[in-house]
Design a protein around this motif. Structure first.
Motif, PDB file in Angstrom:
ATOM      1  N   GLU A  89       0.850  -1.197   0.000  1.00 12.70           N
ATOM      2  CA  GLU A  89       0.000   0.000   0.000  1.00 12.70           C
ATOM      3  C   GLU A  89       0.883   1.242   0.000  1.00 12.70           C
ATOM      4  O   GLU A  89       1.850   1.328   0.765  1.00 12.70           O
ATOM      5  CB  GLU A  89      -0.923  -0.009   1.229  1.00 12.70           C
ATOM      6  N   GLY A  90       0.543   2.191  -0.850  1.00 13.63           N
ATOM      7  CA  GLY A  90       1.307   3.444  -0.923  1.00 13.63           C
ATOM      8  C   GLY A  90       0.857   4.398   0.164  1.00 13.63           C
ATOM      9  O   GLY A  90      -0.090   4.107   0.913  1.00 13.63           O
ATOM     10  N   VAL A  91       1.510   5.545   0.214  1.00 16.09           N
ATOM     11  CA  VAL A  91       1.253   6.559   1.267  1.00 16.09           C
ATOM     12  C   VAL A  91      -0.218   6.937   1.282  1.00 16.09           C
ATOM     13  O   VAL A  91      -0.859   7.022   2.315  1.00 16.09           O
ATOM     14  CB  VAL A  91       2.118   7.826   0.984  1.00 16.09           C
ATOM     15  N   THR A  92      -0.793   7.061   0.102  1.00 21.60           N
ATOM     16  CA  THR A  92      -2.196   7.533   0.072  1.00 21.60           C
ATOM     17  C   THR A  92      -3.145   6.338  -0.043  1.00 21.60           C
ATOM     18  O   THR A  92      -4.265   6.465  -0.506  1.00 21.60           O
ATOM     19  CB  THR A  92      -2.403   8.449  -1.160  1.00 21.60           C
ATOM     20  N   GLY A  93      -2.632   5.156   0.270  1.00 21.85           N
ATOM     21  CA  GLY A  93      -3.533   3.993   0.307  1.00 21.85           C
ATOM     22  C   GLY A  93      -3.700   3.320  -1.033  1.00 21.85           C
ATOM     23  O   GLY A  93      -4.260   2.233  -1.133  1.00 21.85           O
ATOM     24  N   GLU A  94      -3.212   3.986  -2.111  1.00 26.08           N
ATOM     25  CA  GLU A  94      -3.401   3.294  -3.410  1.00 26.08           C
ATOM     26  C   GLU A  94      -2.401   2.136  -3.470  1.00 26.08           C
ATOM     27  O   GLU A  94      -1.369   2.133  -2.852  1.00 26.08           O
ATOM     28  CB  GLU A  94      -3.209   4.308  -4.560  1.00 26.08           C
ATOM     29  N   ILE A  95      -2.773   1.147  -4.248  1.00 30.46           N
ATOM     30  CA  ILE A  95      -1.931  -0.058  -4.390  1.00 30.46           C
ATOM     31  C   ILE A  95      -0.703   0.321  -5.208  1.00 30.46           C
ATOM     32  O   ILE A  95      -0.814   0.809  -6.327  1.00 30.46           O
ATOM     33  CB  ILE A  95      -2.686  -1.192  -5.119  1.00 30.46           C
ATOM     34  N   VAL A  96       0.463   0.234  -4.611  1.00 34.59           N
ATOM     35  CA  VAL A  96       1.695   0.572  -5.342  1.00 34.59           C
ATOM     36  C   VAL A  96       2.349  -0.721  -5.773  1.00 34.59           C
ATOM     37  O   VAL A  96       2.767  -1.531  -4.942  1.00 34.59           O
ATOM     38  CB  VAL A  96       2.668   1.366  -4.434  1.00 34.59           C
ATOM     39  N   LYS A  97       2.329  -0.948  -7.067  1.00 32.80           N
ATOM     40  CA  LYS A  97       2.940  -2.161  -7.571  1.00 32.80           C
ATOM     41  C   LYS A  97       4.461  -1.943  -7.607  1.00 32.80           C
ATOM     42  O   LYS A  97       4.922  -0.825  -7.850  1.00 32.80           O
ATOM     43  CB  LYS A  97       2.409  -2.465  -8.984  1.00 32.80           C
ATOM     44  N   PRO A  98       5.185  -2.990  -7.353  1.00 33.13           N
ATOM     45  CA  PRO A  98       6.644  -2.887  -7.253  1.00 33.13           C
ATOM     46  C   PRO A  98       7.245  -2.285  -8.526  1.00 33.13           C
ATOM     47  O   PRO A  98       6.982  -2.766  -9.619  1.00 33.13           O
ATOM     48  CB  PRO A  98       7.089  -4.342  -7.074  1.00 33.13           C
ATOM     49  N   HIS A  99       8.006  -1.154  -8.396  1.00 37.35           N
ATOM     50  CA  HIS A  99       8.761  -0.654  -9.546  1.00 37.35           C
ATOM     51  C   HIS A  99       9.878  -1.658  -9.790  1.00 37.35           C
ATOM     52  O   HIS A  99      10.370  -2.282  -8.841  1.00 37.35           O
ATOM     53  CB  HIS A  99       9.309   0.753  -9.234  1.00 37.35           C
ATOM     54  N   GLN A 101      -0.516   9.319 -25.311  1.00 32.73           N
ATOM     55  CA  GLN A 101      -0.463   8.049 -24.574  1.00 32.73           C
ATOM     56  C   GLN A 101       0.796   7.259 -24.953  1.00 32.73           C
ATOM     57  O   GLN A 101       1.389   6.575 -24.115  1.00 32.73           O
ATOM     58  CB  GLN A 101      -1.723   7.220 -24.868  1.00 32.73           C
ATOM     59  N   LEU A 102       1.213   7.370 -26.206  1.00 28.84           N
ATOM     60  CA  LEU A 102       2.431   6.682 -26.649  1.00 28.84           C
ATOM     61  C   LEU A 102       3.648   7.249 -25.914  1.00 28.84           C
ATOM     62  O   LEU A 102       4.563   6.529 -25.524  1.00 28.84           O
ATOM     63  CB  LEU A 102       2.586   6.824 -28.162  1.00 28.84           C
ATOM     64  N   ARG A 103       3.649   8.564 -25.718  1.00 28.17           N
ATOM     65  CA  ARG A 103       4.763   9.145 -24.935  1.00 28.17           C
ATOM     66  C   ARG A 103       4.694   8.677 -23.486  1.00 28.17           C
ATOM     67  O   ARG A 103       5.684   8.355 -22.858  1.00 28.17           O
ATOM     68  CB  ARG A 103       4.738  10.674 -25.038  1.00 28.17           C
ATOM     69  N   GLY A 104       3.435   8.573 -22.992  1.00 34.22           N
ATOM     70  CA  GLY A 104       3.256   8.075 -21.623  1.00 34.22           C
ATOM     71  C   GLY A 104       3.784   6.663 -21.469  1.00 34.22           C
ATOM     72  O   GLY A 104       4.435   6.316 -20.473  1.00 34.22           O
ATOM     73  N   LEU A 105       3.558   5.818 -22.489  1.00 32.63           N
ATOM     74  CA  LEU A 105       4.056   4.438 -22.441  1.00 32.63           C
ATOM     75  C   LEU A 105       5.585   4.426 -22.383  1.00 32.63           C
ATOM     76  O   LEU A 105       6.179   3.635 -21.657  1.00 32.63           O
ATOM     77  CB  LEU A 105       3.570   3.674 -23.677  1.00 32.63           C
ATOM     78  N   GLN A 106       6.197   5.351 -23.119  1.00 32.66           N
ATOM     79  CA  GLN A 106       7.668   5.400 -23.101  1.00 32.66           C
ATOM     80  C   GLN A 106       8.170   5.769 -21.704  1.00 32.66           C
ATOM     81  O   GLN A 106       9.110   5.169 -21.179  1.00 32.66           O
ATOM     82  CB  GLN A 106       8.171   6.401 -24.149  1.00 32.66           C
ATOM     83  N   ARG A 107       7.488   6.714 -21.064  1.00 36.24           N
ATOM     84  CA  ARG A 107       7.896   7.093 -19.686  1.00 36.24           C
ATOM     85  C   ARG A 107       7.733   5.890 -18.760  1.00 36.24           C
ATOM     86  O   ARG A 107       8.584   5.596 -17.927  1.00 36.24           O
ATOM     87  CB  ARG A 107       7.058   8.277 -19.182  1.00 36.24           C
ATOM     88  N   MET A 108       6.639   5.147 -18.917  1.00 29.21           N
ATOM     89  CA  MET A 108       6.400   3.985 -18.032  1.00 29.21           C
ATOM     90  C   MET A 108       7.537   2.965 -18.186  1.00 29.21           C
ATOM     91  O   MET A 108       8.021   2.399 -17.207  1.00 29.21           O
ATOM     92  CB  MET A 108       5.051   3.342 -18.366  1.00 29.21           C
ATOM     93  N   VAL A 109       7.962   2.745 -19.441  1.00 35.98           N
ATOM     94  CA  VAL A 109       9.060   1.788 -19.670  1.00 35.98           C
ATOM     95  C   VAL A 109      10.355   2.333 -19.066  1.00 35.98           C
ATOM     96  O   VAL A 109      11.069   1.627 -18.351  1.00 35.98           O
ATOM     97  CB  VAL A 109       9.248   1.519 -21.189  1.00 35.98           C
ATOM     98  N   GLU A 110      10.603   3.624 -19.278  1.00 41.26           N
ATOM     99  CA  GLU A 110      11.849   4.222 -18.734  1.00 41.26           C
ATOM    100  C   GLU A 110      11.876   4.115 -17.214  1.00 41.26           C
ATOM    101  O   GLU A 110      12.913   3.882 -16.606  1.00 41.26           O
ATOM    102  CB  GLU A 110      11.972   5.690 -19.174  1.00 41.26           C
ATOM    103  N   GLU A 111      10.702   4.268 -16.572  1.00 42.47           N
ATOM    104  CA  GLU A 111      10.627   4.289 -15.096  1.00 42.47           C
ATOM    105  C   GLU A 111      10.390   2.892 -14.509  1.00 42.47           C
ATOM    106  O   GLU A 111      10.062   2.760 -13.333  1.00 42.47           O
ATOM    107  CB  GLU A 111       9.512   5.239 -14.655  1.00 42.47           C
ATOM    108  N   VAL A 143       7.997   0.767 -14.741  1.00 38.52           N
ATOM    109  CA  VAL A 143       6.667   0.548 -14.154  1.00 38.52           C
ATOM    110  C   VAL A 143       6.274  -0.924 -14.344  1.00 38.52           C
ATOM    111  O   VAL A 143       6.764  -1.608 -15.249  1.00 38.52           O
ATOM    112  CB  VAL A 143       5.629   1.500 -14.814  1.00 38.52           C
ATOM    113  N   TYR A 144       5.424  -1.423 -13.479  1.00 38.96           N
ATOM    114  CA  TYR A 144       5.003  -2.831 -13.485  1.00 38.96           C
ATOM    115  C   TYR A 144       4.374  -3.208 -14.837  1.00 38.96           C
ATOM    116  O   TYR A 144       3.541  -2.485 -15.381  1.00 38.96           O
ATOM    117  CB  TYR A 144       4.020  -3.048 -12.341  1.00 38.96           C
TER     118      TYR A 144
END
Lengths: 108, 108, 108, 108
Positions: free
Chosen positions: C4-14, D36-46, D48-49
């Protein structure tokens, strides 16, 4: 693990597999879709309006898709998970097979 | 033009429609897919490997999709084209119906 | 495991996750699809023929689908397999999540 | 009617076409998907799950699909209907083209 059959074709292991515990509900769903196929034939024979036939086709395709998703879920939970726990190269074969099956489903 | 049936339900015009001239080939294809559904039931009963069943599901879904595309083509060539030639508002109904049917096919 | 993240949202593992080792090729593919989206805008601005625009849409959708399949394959090979090896209930969550993601891909 | 261009390639008639009257809303939708395509690139860079990235891919594919359906509807209502009213063989080309475009959309 796949082995070679008498005539050299690849014989994949007969189950029971992940879906076997729920066979009756899978068979029931497939029988219903089989009945829908007979229904489609009656609609064509009776010159039913094209759009109404297309609506039934979408319902049958959706039924097949739900069946496929259930089978896939069981496959991941049992066959793929077991290969991971077993260690060794089998997990790669299982993952590649599952991904190829998903790709085929996406193309239809 | 759709008319109201005795019990108020929308009764779409029974054909013959665009696909009627090719009925036998449509029925032949549907009978084959019906047979594939029986084949799927046998595969489940015999505990065949999940991936092989999923491969058969994709083949059956593809068959249904080809049937739908043929029907759609005939529908565009006859029903939608006739509504356009007839003038008046019917073309809008026909185009909206066809687009909704395509959307349903895309979602499965 | 999700926390659980700070604001309660589910934080999936980076991550890093299964796809991280191949980031550059994923980013390259996404940049190309982004470019295709700009191309589509130019086609609309220049009143290009509808069918040619639809052809480009299919190419872009196919690109997104290939990207999704690659990510899915890596996810099965790493995240799902690791959950299986780890034992415990996490494998069920991972399999359910993956199946739901596949279902969403099938519906588009 | 398609004509041959200077270098012999088939030059399809530049519009305006059926979708031209609603250009701004089409362009707005395409810009959003590009974002959204740029958003996907940020998710991959960061890192994200994976599943969260796949969820975004489905949203973008759905956006592309909605755009394609709108364009198709306009194409049927204007280009295909006009070919039907015009009589002659052009309706067959238009219907075949539209069906092939729908088939491509179904395969992705």
């Amino acid at each position: 693990m796949a082995t070679e059959g008498v005539t050299g074709e690849i014989v994949k292991p007969h189950g029971p597999h992940g879906y076997s515990h729920d066979k009756e509900s899978h068979l029931k769903r497939l029988r219903r879709i089989e009945g829908q196929l007979r229904g489609l034939q009656r609609m064509v024979e009776e010159d039913v309006y094209c759009i109404d036939i297309l609506t039934q086709v979408s319902a049958s395709t959706k039924g097949l898709q739900s069946f496929a998703l259930q089978l896939l879920e069981e496959h991941l939970r049992h066959c793929v998970a077991a290969a991971a726990v077993g260690g060794g190269p089998e997990i790669d074969e299982k993952v590649a097979e599952a991904t190829a099956a998903i790709a085929r489903l996406l193309r239809t």
